[in-house]
Enzyme design. Structure first.
Site, PDB file in Angstrom:
ATOM      1  N   GLU A  73     -35.570  46.341   0.241  1.00  0.00           N
ATOM      2  CA  GLU A  73     -35.947  47.369   0.132  1.00  0.00           C
ATOM      3  C   GLU A  73     -37.124  49.165  -0.404  1.00  0.00           C
ATOM      4  O   GLU A  73     -38.147  48.392  -0.892  1.00  0.00           O
ATOM      5  CB  GLU A  73     -35.243  47.584  -2.041  1.00  0.00           C
ATOM      6  CG  GLU A  73     -34.538  49.664  -1.769  1.00  0.00           C
ATOM      7  CD  GLU A  73     -33.922  49.593  -3.119  1.00  0.00           C
ATOM      8  OE1 GLU A  73     -34.433  48.572  -4.371  1.00  0.00           O
ATOM      9  OE2 GLU A  73     -34.467  50.857  -3.420  1.00  0.00           O
ATOM     10  N   ASN A  88     -33.063  54.588   0.334  1.00  0.00           N
ATOM     11  CA  ASN A  88     -32.551  55.040  -0.411  1.00  0.00           C
ATOM     12  C   ASN A  88     -32.213  56.978   0.314  1.00  0.00           C
ATOM     13  O   ASN A  88     -33.008  57.975   0.599  1.00  0.00           O
ATOM     14  CB  ASN A  88     -33.241  55.499  -1.601  1.00  0.00           C
ATOM     15  CG  ASN A  88     -32.982  54.306  -2.571  1.00  0.00           C
ATOM     16  OD1 ASN A  88     -32.499  54.047  -3.650  1.00  0.00           O
ATOM     17  ND2 ASN A  88     -33.835  53.644  -2.295  1.00  0.00           N
ATOM     18  N   GLU A 126     -28.777  53.101   0.643  1.00  0.00           N
ATOM     19  CA  GLU A 126     -28.151  53.105  -0.696  1.00  0.00           C
ATOM     20  C   GLU A 126     -28.085  54.226  -1.099  1.00  0.00           C
ATOM     21  O   GLU A 126     -28.644  55.696  -0.900  1.00  0.00           O
ATOM     22  CB  GLU A 126     -29.565  52.591  -1.321  1.00  0.00           C
ATOM     23  CG  GLU A 126     -29.753  51.470  -1.228  1.00  0.00           C
ATOM     24  CD  GLU A 126     -30.297  50.116  -2.413  1.00  0.00           C
ATOM     25  OE1 GLU A 126     -30.825  50.910  -2.981  1.00  0.00           O
ATOM     26  OE2 GLU A 126     -30.394  48.630  -1.979  1.00  0.00           O
ATOM     27  N   ASP A 184     -25.145  51.993  -5.044  1.00  0.00           N
ATOM     28  CA  ASP A 184     -26.289  51.762  -5.571  1.00  0.00           C
ATOM     29  C   ASP A 184     -26.238  52.251  -6.962  1.00  0.00           C
ATOM     30  O   ASP A 184     -25.306  52.910  -7.450  1.00  0.00           O
ATOM     31  CB  ASP A 184     -27.342  53.195  -5.070  1.00  0.00           C
ATOM     32  CG  ASP A 184     -28.694  52.325  -5.241  1.00  0.00           C
ATOM     33  OD1 ASP A 184     -28.531  50.813  -6.174  1.00  0.00           O
ATOM     34  OD2 ASP A 184     -30.164  52.836  -4.878  1.00  0.00           O
ATOM     35  N   GLU A 203     -29.924  43.798  -8.978  1.00  0.00           N
ATOM     36  CA  GLU A 203     -31.135  44.277  -8.472  1.00  0.00           C
ATOM     37  C   GLU A 203     -31.908  43.900 -10.341  1.00  0.00           C
ATOM     38  O   GLU A 203     -30.890  44.618 -11.597  1.00  0.00           O
ATOM     39  CB  GLU A 203     -31.224  46.204  -8.155  1.00  0.00           C
ATOM     40  CG  GLU A 203     -30.840  47.127  -9.063  1.00  0.00           C
ATOM     41  CD  GLU A 203     -30.666  47.865  -8.867  1.00  0.00           C
ATOM     42  OE1 GLU A 203     -31.414  48.331  -7.916  1.00  0.00           O
ATOM     43  OE2 GLU A 203     -30.730  49.555  -9.756  1.00  0.00           O
TER      44      GLU A 203
HETATM   45  P1  C2E Z   1     -33.661  52.657  -7.740  1.00  0.00           P
HETATM   46  O1  C2E Z   1     -33.073  53.113  -5.961  1.00  0.00           O
HETATM   47  O2  C2E Z   1     -32.385  52.303  -8.492  1.00  0.00           O
HETATM   48  O3  C2E Z   1     -34.524  50.885  -7.123  1.00  0.00           O
HETATM   49  C1  C2E Z   1     -34.767  50.736  -8.320  1.00  0.00           C
HETATM   50  C2  C2E Z   1     -35.763  50.652  -9.053  1.00  0.00           C
HETATM   51  O4  C2E Z   1     -35.737  49.549  -9.758  1.00  0.00           O
HETATM   52  C3  C2E Z   1     -37.063  50.493  -8.106  1.00  0.00           C
HETATM   53  O5  C2E Z   1     -38.007  51.480  -9.301  1.00  0.00           O
HETATM   54  C4  C2E Z   1     -37.821  49.304  -8.381  1.00  0.00           C
HETATM   55  O6  C2E Z   1     -39.126  49.241  -8.665  1.00  0.00           O
HETATM   56  C5  C2E Z   1     -36.991  49.118 -10.728  1.00  0.00           C
HETATM   57  N1  C2E Z   1     -36.941  47.520 -10.262  1.00  0.00           N
HETATM   58  C6  C2E Z   1     -36.761  46.409  -9.534  1.00  0.00           C
HETATM   59  N2  C2E Z   1     -36.845  45.564  -9.792  1.00  0.00           N
HETATM   60  C7  C2E Z   1     -37.449  45.846 -11.337  1.00  0.00           C
HETATM   61  C8  C2E Z   1     -37.544  44.793 -12.408  1.00  0.00           C
HETATM   62  O7  C2E Z   1     -37.067  43.742 -12.373  1.00  0.00           O
HETATM   63  N3  C2E Z   1     -37.286  45.698 -13.280  1.00  0.00           N
HETATM   64  C9  C2E Z   1     -37.486  46.687 -13.356  1.00  0.00           C
HETATM   65  N4  C2E Z   1     -37.814  46.882 -14.925  1.00  0.00           N
HETATM   66  N5  C2E Z   1     -37.780  47.782 -12.779  1.00  0.00           N
HETATM   67  C10 C2E Z   1     -37.146  47.098 -11.488  1.00  0.00           C
HETATM   68  P2  C2E Z   1     -39.041  53.198  -8.568  1.00  0.00           P
HETATM   69  O8  C2E Z   1     -39.658  52.499  -7.502  1.00  0.00           O
HETATM   70  O9  C2E Z   1     -39.117  53.501  -9.828  1.00  0.00           O
HETATM   71  O10 C2E Z   1     -37.794  54.069  -8.230  1.00  0.00           O
HETATM   72  C11 C2E Z   1     -36.894  54.821  -8.940  1.00  0.00           C
HETATM   73  C12 C2E Z   1     -36.007  56.020  -8.406  1.00  0.00           C
HETATM   74  O11 C2E Z   1     -36.784  56.354  -6.777  1.00  0.00           O
HETATM   75  C13 C2E Z   1     -35.388  54.996  -7.688  1.00  0.00           C
HETATM   76  O12 C2E Z   1     -33.914  54.042  -7.925  1.00  0.00           O
HETATM   77  C14 C2E Z   1     -34.358  55.354  -6.286  1.00  0.00           C
HETATM   78  O13 C2E Z   1     -33.599  56.295  -7.215  1.00  0.00           O
HETATM   79  C15 C2E Z   1     -35.247  56.517  -6.227  1.00  0.00           C
HETATM   80  N6  C2E Z   1     -36.718  56.514  -5.071  1.00  0.00           N
HETATM   81  C16 C2E Z   1     -37.206  55.597  -4.906  1.00  0.00           C
HETATM   82  N7  C2E Z   1     -37.424  55.951  -3.213  1.00  0.00           N
HETATM   83  C17 C2E Z   1     -36.974  56.846  -3.368  1.00  0.00           C
HETATM   84  C18 C2E Z   1     -36.339  57.782  -1.848  1.00  0.00           C
HETATM   85  O14 C2E Z   1     -36.781  57.163  -0.614  1.00  0.00           O
HETATM   86  N8  C2E Z   1     -35.691  58.492  -1.710  1.00  0.00           N
HETATM   87  C19 C2E Z   1     -34.610  58.576  -2.625  1.00  0.00           C
HETATM   88  N9  C2E Z   1     -33.607  60.045  -2.610  1.00  0.00           N
HETATM   89  N10 C2E Z   1     -34.820  58.221  -3.777  1.00  0.00           N
HETATM   90  C20 C2E Z   1     -35.994  57.146  -3.655  1.00  0.00           C
HETATM   91 CA    CA Z   2     -31.190  50.983  -9.875  1.00  0.00          CA
HETATM   92 CA    CA Z   3     -31.793  51.626  -4.377  1.00  0.00          CA
END
Ligand code: C2E
Ligand code: CA
Ligand code: CA
Length: 399
Positions: free
Chosen positions: A176, A236, A268, A298, A355
């Site tokens: 992802e 995403n 997603e 998602d 996830e």
């Molecule tokens: P999401 O799509 O639900 O992505 C999963 C989030 O959970 C990611 O946080 C990831 O680093 C984190 N994660 C993955 N595995 C684990 C785990 O085992 N434990 C825990 N505690 N966390 C885990 P991240 O990278 O901080 O991203 C947060 C949110 O920001 C994402 O949630 C998504 O909604 C958004 N996001 C990230 N990149 C993009 C993007 O390019 N465009 C858009 N529109 N939204 C984005």
């Molecule tokens: Ca999520």
């Molecule tokens: Ca996602």
């Protein structure tokens, strides 16, 4: 964790019950117990900077300020304390307070029915982990929009990749793309510090194009390297982006420009708000599916109307939200949610991805339940795109 190192706060209006609870805790070896007869005095103790509270045990039905209001204030304070609910109220009511508590980002250890006994309490306290080990969902301070603009113009935003692996054979199936801001002074900034600001100002698209473009570029590099084959990358998409009926064509063009097939990309979609322009969204999603993109729902289980969305959008994948995955091996209620999501996905012919897989126990449970793919810290954290191929080649499945 040593009981004598933990500080408790007991909020209970009934004198006898409160004293009993305090005595039980002291017998368990606890040295510091603060007492309050209602939410207001509990809050005063909680807010006193001189007193550090690790675990709050709170009744729900109290005079003046009840348990619900007290929990809200604790949640809004964003402080890392864990909570145990003690209540004689009916199970369904406690369940809804539990959900509310988690939504505030409070670490809920569980609920005990009255009368509270040492045995019931011990098993909940045993689940306590000190702050810092836990994750928190408190709102994050947003970076100023002008600074975000400069960062985008300077090319400081890049997608990190977090692996997704198959659960039957533990083979890496793809990743992802999760955006990061490589800020020249502040270092790596997570999406929570800029995505809400961009979405609120209707500026999220600019970031979407950066992420999609760089992701397609990466997939193209993989193809050319011949080192891995058939992997997909998920990007995403904000629901807001889909309001513009031209978006499906933009996405298709972007991917094609890099010589990447649409079926290498999964989009997603999170339902953070109700679909504002249903017709445009559905037109885009149908077109994207027709072109061959994968479509993933998602954060399944958290949206406003996930079931309704499932019925009308041509999804190919269901991504179970991490709140149902973390700790599922030790919580019966979560397991039930997982099982029914899995059954639903199975009947609809969708790929299921879990996830937030953080532990081997949760991994094993998901495997038993027949989940298709997993993503989470247990496998790997998001990493710079350049590191992915090396990581994928050395990844060894858990035994
Ligand atoms: P999401 O799509 O639900 O992505 C999963 C989030 O959970 C990611 O946080 C990831 O680093 C984190 N994660 C993955 N595995 C684990 C785990 O085992 N434990 C825990 N505690 N966390 C885990 P991240 O990278 O901080 O991203 C947060 C949110 O920001 C994402 O949630 C998504 O909604 C958004 N996001 C990230 N990149 C993009 C993007 O390019 N465009 C858009 N529109 N939204 C984005
Ligand atoms: Ca999520
Ligand atoms: Ca996602």
């Amino acid at each position: 964790m040593n009981m004598n190192e933990l500080a408790f706060l007991v909020a209970e209006d009934h004198d006898f019950q409160r004293r009993t609870l305090v005595r039980i805790l002291q017998n368990m070896g606890v040295k510091t117990v603060y007492e309050a007869a209602d939410g207001r005095s509990a809050l005063e103790i909680f807010r006193d900077p001189g007193r550090q509270v690790d675990i709050i045990i709170s009744d729900l039905d109290m005079p003046e300020m009840d348990g619900m209001e007290f929990i809200r204030h604790v949640g809004e304070a964003g402080v890392q304390a864990s909570l145990i609910l003690s209540s004689a109220l009916e199970r369904t009511l406690i369940a809804s307070v539990e959900t509310m508590t988690r939504a505030y980002g409070i670490n809920l250890l569980g609920a005990v029915d009255k009368p509270v006994t040492a045995k019931k309490l011990a098993s909940l306290v045993g689940a306590y982990r000190p702050a810092g080990v836990r994750t928190k969902r408190a709102p994050m301070e947003q970076m100023p929009l002008a600074e975000i603009d400069e960062g985008i113009a300077a090319g400081q935003f890049e997608p990190f990749l977090q692996p997704k692996v198959g659960m039957d054979n533990a083979k890496v199936t793809g990743a992802e793309a999760l955006v990061r801001w490589r800020h020249p002074e502040r270092g790596l900034i997570p999406p929570a510090a800029f995505i809400p600001a961009l979405e609120e100002n209707d500026r999220i698209d600019e970031l979407t194009w950066v992420v999609l473009d760089r992701t397609a570029q990466t997939v193209r590099k993989w193809q050319d390297s011949g080192r891995i084959n058939g992997h997909t990358v998920s990007v995403n998409l904000s629901l807001k982006t889909l309001n513009d009926p031209k978006v499906a064509d933009h996405i298709t063009e972007c991917v094609r420009r890099h010589g990447v097939a649409a079926n290498r990309i999964v989009l997603e979609i999170t339902e953070t708000a109700a679909m504002t322009d249903v017709a445009h969204c559905l037109e885009n999603l149908s077109r994207l599916r027709m072109k061959g993109f994968g479509l993933s729902i998602d954060d399944f289980g958290t949206g406003y109307s996930s079931m309704q969305q499932l019925a009308r959008v041509p999804y190919t994948e269901l991504k179970i939200d991490q709140s149902f995955v973390m700790g599922a091996a030790s919580e019966a209620r979560l397991r039930v949610m997982l099982e029914s999501s899995m059954q639903l996905a199975d009947k609809l012919g969708l790929t299921v991805v879990a996830e937030g897989v953080e532990t081997h126990d949760d991994w094993k449970l998901l495997q038993q339940l027949g989940c298709h793919k997993a993503q989470g810290y247990f496998i790997a954290r998001p990493m710079p795109a350049e590191e992915f191929l090396d990581w994928a080649e050395q990844w060894a499945p858990p035994r």
